[in-house]
Each structure stands twice: as C-alpha cells, then as structure tokens.
Design a protein around this motif. Structure first.
Motif, short mmCIF file in Angstrom:
data_model
loop_
_atom_site.label_atom_id
_atom_site.label_comp_id
_atom_site.label_asym_id
_atom_site.label_seq_id
_atom_site.Cartn_x
_atom_site.Cartn_y
_atom_site.Cartn_z
N PHE A 112 0.83 -1.21 0.00
CA PHE A 112 0.00 0.00 0.00
C PHE A 112 0.86 1.25 0.00
N GLY A 113 1.93 1.26 0.81
CA GLY A 113 2.81 2.42 0.86
C GLY A 113 3.47 2.68 -0.48
N THR A 114 3.88 1.61 -1.16
CA THR A 114 4.51 1.77 -2.47
C THR A 114 3.54 2.35 -3.49
N VAL A 115 2.28 1.88 -3.44
CA VAL A 115 1.27 2.34 -4.40
C VAL A 115 1.01 3.83 -4.26
N ILE A 116 1.00 4.34 -3.03
CA ILE A 116 0.69 5.76 -2.87
C ILE A 116 1.93 6.65 -2.89
N VAL A 117 3.09 6.10 -2.51
CA VAL A 117 4.28 6.95 -2.50
C VAL A 117 4.77 7.24 -3.91
N LEU A 118 4.52 6.33 -4.86
CA LEU A 118 5.04 6.51 -6.21
C LEU A 118 4.46 7.73 -6.90
N PRO A 119 3.13 7.88 -7.03
CA PRO A 119 2.61 9.10 -7.66
C PRO A 119 2.93 10.36 -6.86
N GLY A 120 2.93 10.22 -5.52
CA GLY A 120 3.23 11.39 -4.69
C GLY A 120 4.64 11.90 -4.91
#
Length: 209
Positions: free
Chosen positions: A132-140
């Motif tokens: 989950f962290g990877t999914v949201i940190v990438l676009p951010g």
C-alpha cells in the motif's frame, strides 16, 4: 520549543540513505553462515549474528531517518510549493510513513513467521502495508519531484521523482524477466534519494528555492 536545524537533519537523512544500503547487503558478504547448533546461538559478529542483531536495527533506523528527512524537506519548502505539489508531497509522506511502519512490522517478525502466529500476522500485515505504501508513495514522489524540476531544482527533482520510480521498475523487471536481482539493486535508488535530500538540507539550510 527546540527543533533540530535542517543542516543536522540533512546529515541524519544522508546517514539514513547509507544505512538503507547497509541493511540490504547480503549477509554472506560478512562471512560464512554458521550451521548446526550455532544457528540457535551464532558467534558474535558472525554473518548470522549480524543478520539477526544488527541488520534489523539498521533497517528501522534507516527508514525513520529517511522519513524525518522528507518531513523536514516538506516543512522547509511547503510555503513556496504550488498547491498541487503540496498535496502530492503529503501523499508521498503518508506513503513513506506507511512504509516505515511496514519495515518495523517485518523486522519484528525476524525468522519466526512460520512458527509464531503473531509473527506471521505481523509479517502479513507488514507486507500489505509495504504494498500500500509503495502504491501511494510513487505518484506522490513523482509529482513532488516534478514540482522541483519545474522550479529549476533538477537534482532534488530527479531524486524525488526518479528514486522510488527506479526501485519499482527494477522490481517489475525482476517479475517480468523472472530474474532475481536481490534487495540491494532495489534500494540503491531510494538510498540515493536520501543522500540527495540530505545534501540539499545540509547545504541550503532554511533556503527553500
């Protein structure tokens, strides 16, 4: 209320980047792994002792130091960011915080995930949080870095936009080609991001642009 200077935080963030690499160095580089009874009580400073005693502490410390550096960068520059960049930076920080929690959970399980139900649950939760962290940190991080690129801060922009993206691409390449790259190549771009962020905080201090 006393708060550490950006210069001090920058040094710690760079240290976090170095610790990220140290935590993922294959333990066989430190020497042969003990066998038989030594597995339960490995000699001090042996490869297995380092893996069980030193690596978990270094991994958690690296994650925390990197998170603190990103928070300091955001606190320093947020007033001069465009609104869209500010919101994407918050998304990246949430992703980094979730990733840090995942690191703590995964490290706490050690090698007990197959024998201890609580450790197994922690490992499962840690893996889910890491995803989950990877999914949201990438676009951010991509948008946060693009904002710096638009402002002429190329080094910082490339580090924030390219570090996490490169790590994800390496993992994807490993899955697609069915080639095991190991953890070290994956974390190297992230470690470089920490070094660049730390260097920027160290050299620019309170100067955002």
């Amino acid at each position: 209320m006393w708060t550490p200077s950006n210069r001090a935080v920058g040094g710690l963030t760079a240290l976090g980047g170095i610790c990220t690499v140290v935590a993922t160095i294959p333990t066989r580089w430190y020497g042969p792994r003990p066998t038989d009874s030594y597995v339960f009580d490995p000699p001090r400073f042996s490869a297995l002792w380092i893996e069980r005693t030193v690596v978990p502490v270094v991994a958690v410390g690296a994650a925390l130091l990197m998170l603190v550096g990103l928070l300091a960068l955001f606190r320093r520059d947020r007033e001069r960011m465009a609104r869209w960049q500010r919101w994407f930076a918050v998304v990246a920080l949430v992703g980094a915080a979730v990733g840090t929690l995942a690191t703590v959970l995964l490290v706490s399980t050690g090698g007990r995930a197959t024998a201890d139900p609580t450790a197994a649950l922690n490992a499962l939760l840690g893996a889910a949080l890491a995803l989950f962290g990877t999914v949201i940190v990438l676009p951010g991080s991509l948008a946060w870095g693009i904002g710096y690129l638009r402002a002429g801060r190329r080094r910082l922009g490339i580090a924030l936009a390219g570090g996490p993206a490169a790590a994800v691409l390496i993992v994807a390449g490993s899955v697609v080609t069915d080639v095991e790259f190991g953890a070290l190549p994956v974390v190297l771009p992230v470690a470089l991001t920490g070094l660049v962020v730390g260097y920027d905080l160290w050299t620019r201090g309170s100067t955002a642009r």
